[in-house]
Design a protein around this motif. Structure first.
Motif, short mmCIF file in Angstrom:
data_model
loop_
_atom_site.label_atom_id
_atom_site.label_comp_id
_atom_site.label_asym_id
_atom_site.label_seq_id
_atom_site.Cartn_x
_atom_site.Cartn_y
_atom_site.Cartn_z
N SER A 143 0.83 -1.21 0.00
CA SER A 143 0.00 0.00 0.00
C SER A 143 0.86 1.26 0.00
N PHE A 144 1.97 1.22 0.73
CA PHE A 144 2.85 2.39 0.76
C PHE A 144 3.58 2.55 -0.57
N ALA A 147 1.13 4.13 -2.87
CA ALA A 147 0.49 5.35 -2.37
C ALA A 147 0.88 6.61 -3.14
N ARG A 149 1.35 9.33 -5.84
CA ARG A 149 0.53 9.50 -7.04
C ARG A 149 1.36 9.36 -8.30
N ASN A 185 1.36 -0.86 -10.04
CA ASN A 185 0.16 -0.35 -10.69
C ASN A 185 0.45 0.78 -11.65
N SER B 62 -1.51 6.58 6.09
CA SER B 62 -0.12 6.93 5.87
C SER B 62 -0.09 8.37 5.38
N ARG B 69 -2.45 12.09 2.15
CA ARG B 69 -2.92 11.05 3.05
C ARG B 69 -3.42 9.84 2.27
N THR B 70 -3.07 8.67 2.72
CA THR B 70 -3.63 7.44 2.17
C THR B 70 -4.28 6.68 3.30
N LEU B 72 -5.70 3.42 4.75
CA LEU B 72 -5.63 1.98 4.51
C LEU B 72 -6.88 1.27 5.01
N VAL B 95 2.40 3.08 9.91
CA VAL B 95 1.20 3.90 9.69
C VAL B 95 0.94 4.85 10.85
N THR B 146 -8.25 -0.09 -5.31
CA THR B 146 -7.33 0.88 -5.90
C THR B 146 -6.65 0.34 -7.15
N ALA B 181 -11.79 9.70 -1.00
CA ALA B 181 -10.73 10.06 -1.94
C ALA B 181 -9.39 9.51 -1.45
N ASP B 182 -9.11 9.68 -0.16
CA ASP B 182 -7.84 9.23 0.39
C ASP B 182 -7.76 7.71 0.46
N ASN B 185 -7.17 6.68 -3.17
CA ASN B 185 -5.96 7.28 -3.72
C ASN B 185 -6.25 8.15 -4.94
N VAL B 186 -7.23 9.02 -4.82
CA VAL B 186 -7.52 9.98 -5.88
C VAL B 186 -7.75 11.36 -5.26
N GLU B 187 -7.75 12.39 -6.08
CA GLU B 187 -8.05 13.74 -5.63
C GLU B 187 -9.52 13.87 -5.23
#
Lengths: 214, 214
Positions: A143-144, A147, A149, A185, B62, B69-70, B72, B95, B146, B181-182, B185-187
């Motif tokens: 995941s990290f 993460a 972008r 990814n 994270s 920010r992500t 999990l 984390v 994701t 969004a976080d 993993n998108v805006e």
DNA sequence: GAAAGTATGTTGTAATTACAACATTTTGGG
DNA sequence: CCCAAAATGTTGTAATTACAACATACTTTC
């Protein structure tokens, strides 16, 4: 069957040779060989088999209907996979498992755990707990790595992790380009391109799967 | 301390009230309240505490040095977190854990497991194995959410999972827009925009955190 | 060691996303 | 009920990525 690899596995930690032999019998241990590219499990399957890699390696991956592959994990010699599905035997697998190279897998029936005596079983469960806990950290790690972008951020996140694990700025990674792209990814061509730029920028040096962080 | 929530938790499954009370004492159970936004654990910390949410919810996330920010995982009432780090007490956390709302957490010392008698400990370890195994599936799920390269694909992957879990095409999600969004993993703005388009395209209907798949 | 096959690198264009800036809606106090 | 603050929605532009197409390099096999 290659008992020496099993002997050194986390699962049988604390067990002696006699106990391991008996356990292998009690858990219906069965060995099977797969050629590179062969599918070991498909998404949707149900299994109670804890799987151990005695030779080669496999990828745990998700393949969508447009042919996009996402690699969640690469499982090498001496490691386990499918432990979550083996221990929750009514949950269908969400992933495919494929032979990344020619490989040999030992299957252990978790259904048979109930037949073991309490003492042996609880020692085994304690070891299984270690396996699943470590697997958790592995999944978190990915995941990290995915993460950031941007592609460069993902590459650096991944390489830094490997560098720390290997205690060196210079190391081999277990992925080829396509696998690394599918793990992070991103598009393979974009990955190749970014690696070139990073070398021009003096961040890294790499040749095939050998990397150096500068 | 709210013992009823603990009583229904996976960890204490199969234990009666007396045993649970003794265990709470033996594991140095301590309760603490946090306000929304408070940080419960920071990346790099080391802990042997298994954490249980008795009220509210927390995010396992994270945060990189640029403020991205992500998320999990979102851990709600009745669920555990930090189990991997509690069980591998020399591994620093990768984390942060933050209070997503005002919340109450019970901390249980896993270091104290060694003081328990064999029978109790092995029953507890078996339950811990269930917790970590399920957590594995949770982490895998997020990987699938994701995995799609495009925002719409990620949204649909996530909504489908929730829909299946809730056995309904109509459901609430636990995330607000920024959190979703976080998690994906998108805006945030891109997420909002895409949700609008998906409604115009007749794929979904949504209002705040209530969704319907059409 | 030549040929075929596979893996990796490069490039250009179309599509998508990130980011910032702002508009609108909702929420929570006073 | 009104206001301030927070959350959500909208839009435009710059940056990044996806994808395809092709070039080069490395491997394997005969």
């Amino acid at each position: 069957m290659d008992i020496s690899v099993l002997h050194n596995s986390i699962l049988f930690k604390g067990f002696d040779d006699t106990e391991i032999s008996e356990l292998l019998k009690a858990l219906n241990a069965a060995e099977k060989k797969y050629n590179k590219g062969a599918m070991i499990f498909s998404s949707g399957e149900i299994t109670d088999k804890l799987c151990f890699v005695t030779a080669g390696s496999v990828t745990v991956e998700s393949n969508d209907m447009w042919g996009n592959r996402t690699i969640l994990n690469l499982v090498g010699k001496g490691q386990f996979f499918a432990e979550s599905y083996a221990l929750l035997p009514d949950v269908p697998m969400l992933v495919d498992v494929c032979a990344a190279e020619d490989c040999t897998i030992v299957f252990l029936s978790m259904k048979s755990l109930v037949n073991l005596n309490d003492m042996i079983r609880s020692r085994l469960l304690a070891n299984l707990l270690t396996i699943t806990t470590r697997k958790n950290l592995h999944l978190s790690s990915r995941s990290f790595h995915t993460a950031p972008r941007q592609v460069r951020g993902r590459i650096m996140a991944y390489l830094n992790t490997v560098s720390v694990q290997k205690h060196s700025r210079e190391f081999d990674i277990p992925f080829d380009r396509q696998q690394l792209a599918d793990y992070l990814n991103v598009e393979r061509s974009v990955l190749s391109n970014e690696l070139s730029k990073m070398q021009k920028d003096g961040l890294i040096r790499c040749r095939k799967n050998h990397f150096e962080i500068i």
